[in-house]
Design a protein around this motif. Sequence first.
Motif, PDB file in Angstrom:
ATOM      1  N   GLN A 161       9.993   0.046   6.847  1.00 44.51           N
ATOM      2  CA  GLN A 161      11.114   0.297   7.759  1.00 44.51           C
ATOM      3  C   GLN A 161      12.439   0.189   7.006  1.00 44.51           C
ATOM      4  N   VAL A 162      13.379   1.051   7.380  1.00 54.99           N
ATOM      5  CA  VAL A 162      14.728   0.937   6.827  1.00 54.99           C
ATOM      6  C   VAL A 162      15.361  -0.319   7.416  1.00 54.99           C
ATOM      7  N   ILE A 163      15.858  -1.219   6.565  1.00 55.41           N
ATOM      8  CA  ILE A 163      16.533  -2.409   7.092  1.00 55.41           C
ATOM      9  C   ILE A 163      18.041  -2.357   6.789  1.00 55.41           C
ATOM     10  N   ALA A 194       0.825  -1.220   0.000  1.00 62.40           N
ATOM     11  CA  ALA A 194       0.000   0.000   0.000  1.00 62.40           C
ATOM     12  C   ALA A 194       0.855   1.264   0.000  1.00 62.40           C
ATOM     13  N   VAL A 195       2.132   1.120  -0.360  1.00 66.24           N
ATOM     14  CA  VAL A 195       3.044   2.267  -0.281  1.00 66.24           C
ATOM     15  C   VAL A 195       3.490   2.695  -1.686  1.00 66.24           C
ATOM     16  N   THR A 224       5.126  -9.194   2.474  1.00 64.95           N
ATOM     17  CA  THR A 224       4.016 -10.068   2.087  1.00 64.95           C
ATOM     18  C   THR A 224       4.406 -10.962   0.902  1.00 64.95           C
ATOM     19  N   ALA A 225       5.179 -10.399  -0.024  1.00 69.93           N
ATOM     20  CA  ALA A 225       5.601 -11.197  -1.184  1.00 69.93           C
ATOM     21  C   ALA A 225       6.537 -12.321  -0.747  1.00 69.93           C
ATOM     22  N   ILE A 226       7.425 -12.016   0.198  1.00 69.14           N
ATOM     23  CA  ILE A 226       8.343 -13.050   0.696  1.00 69.14           C
ATOM     24  C   ILE A 226       7.528 -14.157   1.372  1.00 69.14           C
ATOM     25  N   VAL A 232       8.762  -3.272   3.221  1.00 69.14           N
ATOM     26  CA  VAL A 232       7.384  -2.767   3.271  1.00 69.14           C
ATOM     27  C   VAL A 232       6.470  -3.905   3.725  1.00 69.14           C
ATOM     28  N   ARG A 233       5.507  -3.561   4.557  1.00 70.89           N
ATOM     29  CA  ARG A 233       4.472  -4.549   4.899  1.00 70.89           C
ATOM     30  C   ARG A 233       3.154  -3.803   4.999  1.00 70.89           C
TER      31      ARG A 233
END
Length: 429
Positions: A407-409, A22-23, A42-44, A401-402
Amino acid sequence: MNLYLPNSAQFHWVEGQLFCDAVPLKLLANKYGTPLYVYSYTAIQSAVDSYKSALKDTEHLLCYAMKANSNLAVVQIMAHLGTGFDIVSGGELARVIAAGGDPKKVIYSGVGKTVEEIEQALNADILCFNVESAQELERIIQIAKRMGRLARISFRVNPDVDPHTHPYISTGLKQNKFGVAYEEAVRLYLHAAEFPEAVKITGMDCHIGSQITTIEPFVDACKKMLDLADILKTKGIFLDHLDFGGGLGINYEEGDHAPSPSELVSALHAVMQERDYGDLTMVFEAGRSIIGNAGVLLTEVEYLKVGEEKNFCIVDAGMNDMIRPALYQSWMQVVPVTPREGEETVYDIVGPVCETGDWIGKDRSLNVEQGDFLAVLSAGAYGMTMSSHYNTRVKPPEIMVRGDHYQVIRERESMPKLFSSEVMLSKEF
Ligand code: LLP
């Protein structure tokens, strides 16, 4: 302009803009700058789920091949989803442990395991070493004896099967450095069986290559492994697991039809059942098919250069950020994050690095202007992990993204940090 999205459902168009979940990707590019890697949790998760549901009726262990993308947050997600890990170095083992993964679900592949790495893996009590040579077997026996540990082992056999992929990512041919020769395998198993105090034989493994888009090579390799298992049985050696390696391809380009995990698993399991090996644990070392389509690389158009023979769209992501096109002539789909209506021009999309090989896409029809953002799709696997500092360029940040949050990882590197481990010569030198 070809706006095909080979990625998972999580990368999609919303009112003329490319989104991850949604981003809007434009928001992330503006906020964090480019080049920038963006992944969808979500894709992972849905890729892992498709392996899990394919394997639900069989004993199995899905090991994530970390070399595809070893960011700690990615490893953490896999640990949370309960996968094991396929590692190829002590560094990758350290990442599994740091991210909360279970070393007892770790399979260790690779032709060059050092003494220190074998010690480290035995101390962590990993599930299995995929042994790739006679000398490696001797080394493992010596170290296990010295440490008073039992090393669980499988041999990676080289089945001499052509996976019909790029030569640089074929691994199961006779001319490749990987695995033990098929004809040598039985002798090595018998030899290993002479050291029950040091090694326990648990399986057989083969990994024939990567980005494989048909099932047949996997089935051929499986049959060859079972032929060996038949011989081993007559000698009193029984296997617990068969490891089919990784290698399942993904869609990069319109018209690609990579098989699904369920097609792969059912074809292999049918062969196993037919040959009376249906009870063996199936192990997979999947990398690209889990993370490849879960990530994109965002880049900004720096300049449009109209040449006599070619037009160039010069972007801020170089071969140091994404080397796949330069190294394997890989075709990767590139789309504008906010496509424009109107006339298109054919460009070579190239990076800023001082190499002719520094390109991302050739002869692409685009309607773009300076300052536009482009997304390089299917960039989740072998993107960031193969990045370098060539031309003294910092590595890009990574965002997870979720849904509607992110979040920056991995932070963008800073220039002083980039050369902080280098040392100037002293006056006395
Ligand atoms: N297991 C072993 C022993 C491997 O060597 C590899 C990949 C895998 C599993 C995972 O394969 P996958 O499921 O990701 O295909 N850099 C290249 C790919 C190199 C693959 C190396 N080995 C690329 O960007 O296409």
